[in-house]
Enzyme design. Structure first.
Site, PDB file in Angstrom:
ATOM      1  NE  ARG A  84      -3.438   2.497   2.585  1.00  0.00           N
ATOM      2  CZ  ARG A  84      -4.064   2.965   3.658  1.00  0.00           C
ATOM      3  NH1 ARG A  84      -3.962   2.304   4.808  1.00  0.00           N
ATOM      4  NH2 ARG A  84      -4.783   4.060   3.596  1.00  0.00           N
ATOM      5  CG  HIS A  85      -0.550   4.980  -1.334  1.00  0.00           C
ATOM      6  ND1 HIS A  85      -0.610   5.989  -0.401  1.00  0.00           N
ATOM      7  CD2 HIS A  85      -1.837   4.650  -1.591  1.00  0.00           C
ATOM      8  CE1 HIS A  85      -1.858   6.259  -0.104  1.00  0.00           C
ATOM      9  NE2 HIS A  85      -2.629   5.460  -0.803  1.00  0.00           N
ATOM     10  NE  ARG A 114      -3.424   7.834  -2.959  1.00  0.00           N
ATOM     11  CZ  ARG A 114      -4.424   8.241  -3.727  1.00  0.00           C
ATOM     12  NH1 ARG A 114      -4.222   9.213  -4.610  1.00  0.00           N
ATOM     13  NH2 ARG A 114      -5.618   7.696  -3.622  1.00  0.00           N
ATOM     14  CD  GLU A 121      -8.461   3.698  -1.918  1.00  0.00           C
ATOM     15  OE1 GLU A 121      -9.160   2.704  -2.207  1.00  0.00           O
ATOM     16  OE2 GLU A 121      -7.721   3.757  -0.916  1.00  0.00           O
ATOM     17  CG  MET A 156     -14.059   7.719  -8.096  1.00  0.00           C
ATOM     18  SD  MET A 156     -15.312   8.889  -7.583  1.00  0.00           S
ATOM     19  CE  MET A 156     -16.649   8.426  -8.680  1.00  0.00           C
ATOM     20  NE  ARG A 183     -13.098   6.196   6.341  1.00  0.00           N
ATOM     21  CZ  ARG A 183     -12.146   6.461   7.235  1.00  0.00           C
ATOM     22  NH1 ARG A 183     -12.451   7.118   8.339  1.00  0.00           N
ATOM     23  NH2 ARG A 183     -10.921   6.060   7.048  1.00  0.00           N
ATOM     24  CG  HIS A 233      -4.493   3.187  -4.180  1.00  0.00           C
ATOM     25  ND1 HIS A 233      -4.000   4.448  -3.956  1.00  0.00           N
ATOM     26  CD2 HIS A 233      -4.226   2.913  -5.490  1.00  0.00           C
ATOM     27  CE1 HIS A 233      -3.465   4.926  -5.063  1.00  0.00           C
ATOM     28  NE2 HIS A 233      -3.591   4.010  -6.014  1.00  0.00           N
TER      29      HIS A 233
END
Length: 324
Positions: free
Chosen positions: A79-80, A129, A183, A185, A210, A253
């Site tokens: 993950r970035h 990223r 990631e 949207m 979320r 992501h």
């Protein structure tokens, strides 16, 4: 609920066929189909064709003339690192923002953790990223090869980015950027402060947007929608590379990687919603006999991170020690 905005409209790279002159002459992508029933994913029209052999189609199996590089391959997920909007506690989604100084350090540390694991091919999202994370991580790798993004936006882009030195190509690692690995949207939440959004809409509503699997934010994607595109891309483009014996790094992501891990570990929609991925902590799988075996954990900062002491990786490290 409004219609979800298409990623194709915001992506900086879109998958298509790559010409054989870009990188090594051996086939890097020999597609096979290994779909899991729980996702019910259909083939997408934007699915990437074989990278270095335009003759093959995604429906064909591996020809007898192609000898696999190995009977197992490494898959590294990262993950970035922390982005500027992570730092500001903003919903980022598909807004293209770079890493913070801390994010750069996390990417470099991730590179140190995977420095002894072979990497033949890199996939990233189309967002900076994730690409920064992959590039910075590879500066720490013992192989000292240079990651180079392959551009297929147009015939001119392919021609202008051509590498003419065979020796230089051998010292390079192809990097493929795909919007399908972007990631999730977040729609109308993108750019909003998370705490202020919770105060406006209520903590429970924001938590559902979320963390639920099926419920999307306004004009955005649910985790289920993100999983459909990310897993379909993984099956059509990345898993065939692993089946051929290529070692793959994916820098992406939280939600696109969460979706892929759901597929790899056969998690339920309930289990995946509680899966947390720390920024910059790699996760390693070994792909062998069409099965994925986890060799490291990204669950939290107290975890050891990537570890892989298989016979093959030990031999790889010994070879590097002898050649560097």
């Amino acid at each position: 609920m409004a219609t979800v905005v298409s990623h194709q409209a915001i992506a900086s790279h879109k998958p298509s066929s790559f010409k054989a002159s870009h990188f090594p002459k051996e086939p890097l992508n020999v597609p096979i189909k290994l779909r899991q029933k729980q996702f019910k994913i259909q083939a997408t029209s934007s699915s990437q064709a074989p990278l270095l052999d335009p003759v093959l189609s995604p429906s064909k199996t591996i020809p007898q003339s192609y000898k696999k590089k190995s009977n197992e391959a490494s898959l590294i997920l990262i993950r970035h690192g922390e982005s500027l909007w992570n730092e500001k506690n903003l919903f980022t989604g598909c807004v293209d923002v770079p890493l913070t100084e801390k994010g750069v350090a996390e990417a470099i540390q991730a590179g140190k953790r995977i420095s002894n694991i072979p990497v033949d091919l890199i996939f990233t999202s189309s967002l900076i990223r994730a690409q920064m994370t992959a590039m910075l991580a590879m500066t720490q790798h013992r192989c000292k090869k240079v990651p180079i993004i392959l551009h297929d936006e147009s015939e001119k882009a392919q021609t202008w980015s051509h590498v003419f030195s065979e020796e230089t190509r051998k010292q390079s690692i192809p990097v493929i950027a795909a919007w399908q690995l972007n990631e999730r949207m977040y729609g109308e939440l993108q750019g909003l402060n998370k705490e202020e959004t919770a105060e406006r809409y209520g903590t429970q509503q924001v938590h559902e947007w979320r963390r639920s699997y099926h419920i999307p934010p306004p004009k955005g994607e649910s985790l289920e929608m993100c999983a459909e595109r990310a897993v379909a891309y993984f099956e059509d483009n990345i898993q065939p590379e692993l089946a051929f014996g290529n070692n793959v790094l994916i820098a992406a992501h939280g939600n696109s990687l969460r979706s892929i891990i759901m597929y790899l570990d056969k998690l339920t929609s309930q289990e995946v919603t509680s899966l947390e991925l720390s920024t910059g902590l790699p996760l390693l799988y070994i792909f062998k006999d069409r099965k994925f075996m986890r060799r490291g954990s990204p669950v939290g900062p107290t975890e050891a991170g990537v570890y892989a002491y298989t016979k093959r990786l030990a031999q790889y490290r010994q070879t590097l020690d002898e050649t560097l």
